[in-house]
Motif scaffolding. Structure first.
Motif, PDB file in Angstrom:
ATOM      1  N   TRP A 108       2.567  15.521  -5.505  1.00 19.21           N
ATOM      2  CA  TRP A 108       2.088  14.237  -4.978  1.00 19.21           C
ATOM      3  C   TRP A 108       2.462  13.092  -5.907  1.00 19.21           C
ATOM      4  CZ3 TRP A 108      -1.137  11.390  -8.081  1.00 19.21           C
ATOM      5  CH2 TRP A 108      -1.759  12.084  -9.127  1.00 19.21           C
ATOM      6  N   LEU A 109       2.468  13.362  -7.224  1.00 20.09           N
ATOM      7  CA  LEU A 109       2.790  12.318  -8.180  1.00 20.09           C
ATOM      8  C   LEU A 109       4.256  11.925  -8.061  1.00 20.09           C
ATOM      9  CD1 LEU A 109       1.424  10.733 -10.517  1.00 20.09           C
ATOM     10  CD2 LEU A 109       2.415  12.403 -12.070  1.00 20.09           C
ATOM     11  N   VAL A 110       5.121  12.927  -7.870  1.00 19.28           N
ATOM     12  CA  VAL A 110       6.553  12.683  -7.727  1.00 19.28           C
ATOM     13  C   VAL A 110       6.829  11.820  -6.500  1.00 19.28           C
ATOM     14  CG1 VAL A 110       8.798  13.796  -7.372  1.00 19.28           C
ATOM     15  CG2 VAL A 110       7.102  14.835  -8.896  1.00 19.28           C
ATOM     16  N   GLU A 111       6.037  12.023  -5.444  1.00 26.90           N
ATOM     17  CA  GLU A 111       6.250  11.293  -4.200  1.00 26.90           C
ATOM     18  C   GLU A 111       5.743   9.855  -4.274  1.00 26.90           C
ATOM     19  OE1 GLU A 111       4.232  13.762  -1.439  1.00 26.90           O
ATOM     20  OE2 GLU A 111       5.847  15.250  -1.314  1.00 26.90           O
ATOM     21  N   GLN A 112       4.954   9.518  -5.296  1.00 21.95           N
ATOM     22  CA  GLN A 112       4.357   8.188  -5.377  1.00 21.95           C
ATOM     23  C   GLN A 112       5.027   7.280  -6.388  1.00 21.95           C
ATOM     24  OE1 GLN A 112       0.113   8.159  -5.827  1.00 21.95           O
ATOM     25  NE2 GLN A 112      -0.262   9.402  -4.016  1.00 21.95           N
ATOM     26  N   ILE A 113       5.854   7.831  -7.275  1.00 22.96           N
ATOM     27  CA  ILE A 113       6.495   6.996  -8.294  1.00 22.96           C
ATOM     28  C   ILE A 113       8.008   7.191  -8.242  1.00 22.96           C
ATOM     29  CG2 ILE A 113       4.487   7.084  -9.834  1.00 22.96           C
ATOM     30  CD1 ILE A 113       6.002   9.191 -11.467  1.00 22.96           C
ATOM     31  N   PRO A 114       8.776   6.169  -8.618  1.00 23.97           N
ATOM     32  CA  PRO A 114      10.236   6.330  -8.670  1.00 23.97           C
ATOM     33  C   PRO A 114      10.627   7.231  -9.834  1.00 23.97           C
ATOM     34  CG  PRO A 114       9.585   4.177  -9.492  1.00 23.97           C
ATOM     35  CD  PRO A 114       8.343   4.804  -8.936  1.00 23.97           C
ATOM     36  N   CYS A 115      11.458   8.222  -9.582  1.00 28.04           N
ATOM     37  CA  CYS A 115      11.864   9.184 -10.605  1.00 28.04           C
ATOM     38  C   CYS A 115      13.372   9.118 -10.823  1.00 28.04           C
ATOM     39  CB  CYS A 115      11.470  10.606 -10.193  1.00 28.04           C
ATOM     40  SG  CYS A 115       9.704  10.836  -9.926  1.00 28.04           S
ATOM     41  N   GLY A 175       8.235  27.186  -9.389  1.00 27.32           N
ATOM     42  CA  GLY A 175       7.677  26.128  -8.560  1.00 27.32           C
ATOM     43  C   GLY A 175       7.279  24.883  -9.322  1.00 27.32           C
ATOM     44  N   SER A 176       7.291  24.960 -10.657  1.00 32.27           N
ATOM     45  CA  SER A 176       6.945  23.773 -11.442  1.00 32.27           C
ATOM     46  C   SER A 176       8.053  22.728 -11.327  1.00 32.27           C
ATOM     47  CB  SER A 176       6.715  24.148 -12.904  1.00 32.27           C
ATOM     48  OG  SER A 176       7.894  24.699 -13.466  1.00 32.27           O
ATOM     49  N   LEU A 177       7.721  21.499 -11.653  1.00 33.84           N
ATOM     50  CA  LEU A 177       8.652  20.382 -11.490  1.00 33.84           C
ATOM     51  C   LEU A 177       8.945  19.739 -12.835  1.00 33.84           C
ATOM     52  CD1 LEU A 177       6.799  18.753  -8.470  1.00 33.84           C
ATOM     53  CD2 LEU A 177       8.851  20.142  -8.318  1.00 33.84           C
ATOM     54  N   ARG A 178      10.211  19.593 -13.145  1.00 33.52           N
ATOM     55  CA  ARG A 178      10.618  18.858 -14.344  1.00 33.52           C
ATOM     56  C   ARG A 178      11.084  17.482 -13.886  1.00 33.52           C
ATOM     57  NH1 ARG A 178      11.861  19.627 -19.627  1.00 33.52           N
ATOM     58  NH2 ARG A 178      11.302  21.821 -19.431  1.00 33.52           N
ATOM     59  N   SER A 203       0.848  -1.194   0.000  1.00 34.48           N
ATOM     60  CA  SER A 203       0.000   0.000   0.000  1.00 34.48           C
ATOM     61  C   SER A 203       0.877   1.235   0.000  1.00 34.48           C
ATOM     62  CB  SER A 203      -0.914   0.006   1.233  1.00 34.48           C
ATOM     63  OG  SER A 203      -1.611   1.238   1.316  1.00 34.48           O
ATOM     64  N   ASP A 204       0.473   2.255  -0.757  1.00 35.53           N
ATOM     65  CA  ASP A 204       1.165   3.538  -0.749  1.00 35.53           C
ATOM     66  C   ASP A 204       0.421   4.555   0.105  1.00 35.53           C
ATOM     67  OD1 ASP A 204      -1.066   4.125  -2.217  1.00 35.53           O
ATOM     68  OD2 ASP A 204       0.000   4.756  -4.023  1.00 35.53           O
TER      69      ASP A 204
END
Length: 333
Positions: free
Chosen positions: A248-255, A264-267, A185-186
């Motif tokens: 939130w997406l960055v924190e849930q998947i391996p990057c 403030g945007s994320l690449r 579970s995440d």
């Protein structure tokens, strides 16, 4: 001795003013017993809150406790700065929390004490929402992870093979046999890690996307993953630019790489197990997505979204409800 968790202390610091507001003149010992810490820890928390507040740092800008009461070993709140008010949830946040509690209830079904606490929390949320009844709540749970969960648990416990009817993030329906490995579970979703006999590789299946799970008589087997094959034939990469709200997406998947721009945007550079997985990731990003590279990936995700919208519009036009996993016969891929 284990180091105290900074997260636990932050939660306690936020909760302490609200608790003191409801228990004015409570002793330090009573507060320590309530939060499960020592008297000295509560004193340290009060000292921290005394220098916590709004920009400016003037006396009226800081959380304040009565010094006279503290010298007598008691807690009295004189300036809470709003921390004495309960947290207010939006309707969407409350519904999300309700669904999360349903998942936890299934995971902790063998712990009666935890089940009682979770049930009480769910009843409180139902009352706050005003519309959800116990029957409706049960229906929501049955429509989510609970349908597949008992079969998945049984297959793991008995080391048996599973037959899954699954809908991917791109709304593609498939049937496959898998040998289950573990349930993880995440915090938002339950996911089954398993060896897929169709793909001949390890795959992850979100339980809320499993339409049917059947335990087979065939014993599950151990498989050896071919890392060399996976890395050269199925791994693909993409670059996503996300709004700040997409963290939130960055924190849930391996990057592979994450860079925060000045605005403030994320690449983000991500590596997926295959192209279909990346299409699903782009669709999941939704309104938080700014751009996608390569451009072909953005075009394919856009086409998948338009197909889903046309299918739903056609179903609604006939007074029906869109069925997850239904594929139009005229769809071109």
């Amino acid at each position: 001795m284990a180091r105290p968790s900074s997260v636990d202390r932050l939660v306690r610091l936020l909760a302490l003013p609200a608790w003191v507001s409801e228990h004015q003149d409570a002793t330090l010992e009573e507060a320590a017993a309530h939060f499960g810490v020592t008297r000295e820890t509560i004193c340290q928390d009060v000292n921290t809150l005394w220098v916590t507040g709004l920009p400016g740092g003037m006396p009226d800008d800081l959380v304040d406790f009565s010094t006279d009461a503290l010298e007598q070993g008691r807690l009295r709140l004189s300036e809470p700065l709003g921390l004495d008010r309960p947290v207010r949830l939006s309707h969407r946040e409350a519904v999300s929390l309700m669904l999360s509690l349903g998942v936890l209830t299934d995971l902790l079904t063998d712990d009666p004490e935890a089940a009682d606490v979770l049930d009480q929390a769910r009843r409180t949320l139902r009352h706050a929402l005003g519309a959800a009844t116990p029957a409706q709540d049960s229906a929501h749970r049955d429509a989510g992870t609970t349908g597949a969960l008992p079969s998945v648990r049984r297959a793991l416990a008995e080391r048996r093979r599973l037959h899954l009817v699954y809908v991917s993030a791109t709304d593609t329906r498939s049937e496959r046999d898998v040998d289950p490995l573990e349930l993880v579970s995440d915090g938002s979703h339950l996911t089954l890690r398993a060896w897929c006999l169709t793909a001949r590789a390890e795959r992850s299946f979100r339980l809320d996307r499993v339409l049917e799970a059947k335990v087979l008589d065939t014993p599950a087997r151990a498989h050896r993953s071919s890392r060399k094959h996976n890395s050269h034939t199925t791994r693909v990469e993409a670059t996503l630019v996300l709004k700040p709200t997409g963290r939130w997406l960055v924190e849930q998947i391996p990057c592979q790489q994450v860079h925060t721009e000045r605005d403030g945007s994320l690449r983000v550079r991500v590596r997926g197990r295959d192209h279909a997985w990346l299409v699903g990731l782009v669709l999941s990003a939704g309104k938080h997505l700014i751009t996608v590279e390569p451009a072909e990936l953005a075009m394919e995700a856009g086409a998948a979204a338009r197909r889903a919208l046309r299918r739903d519009a056609a179903v609604y036009a006939y007074g029906g409800t869109p069925m997850r996993g239904a594929q139009p016969s005229t769809a071109k891929r």
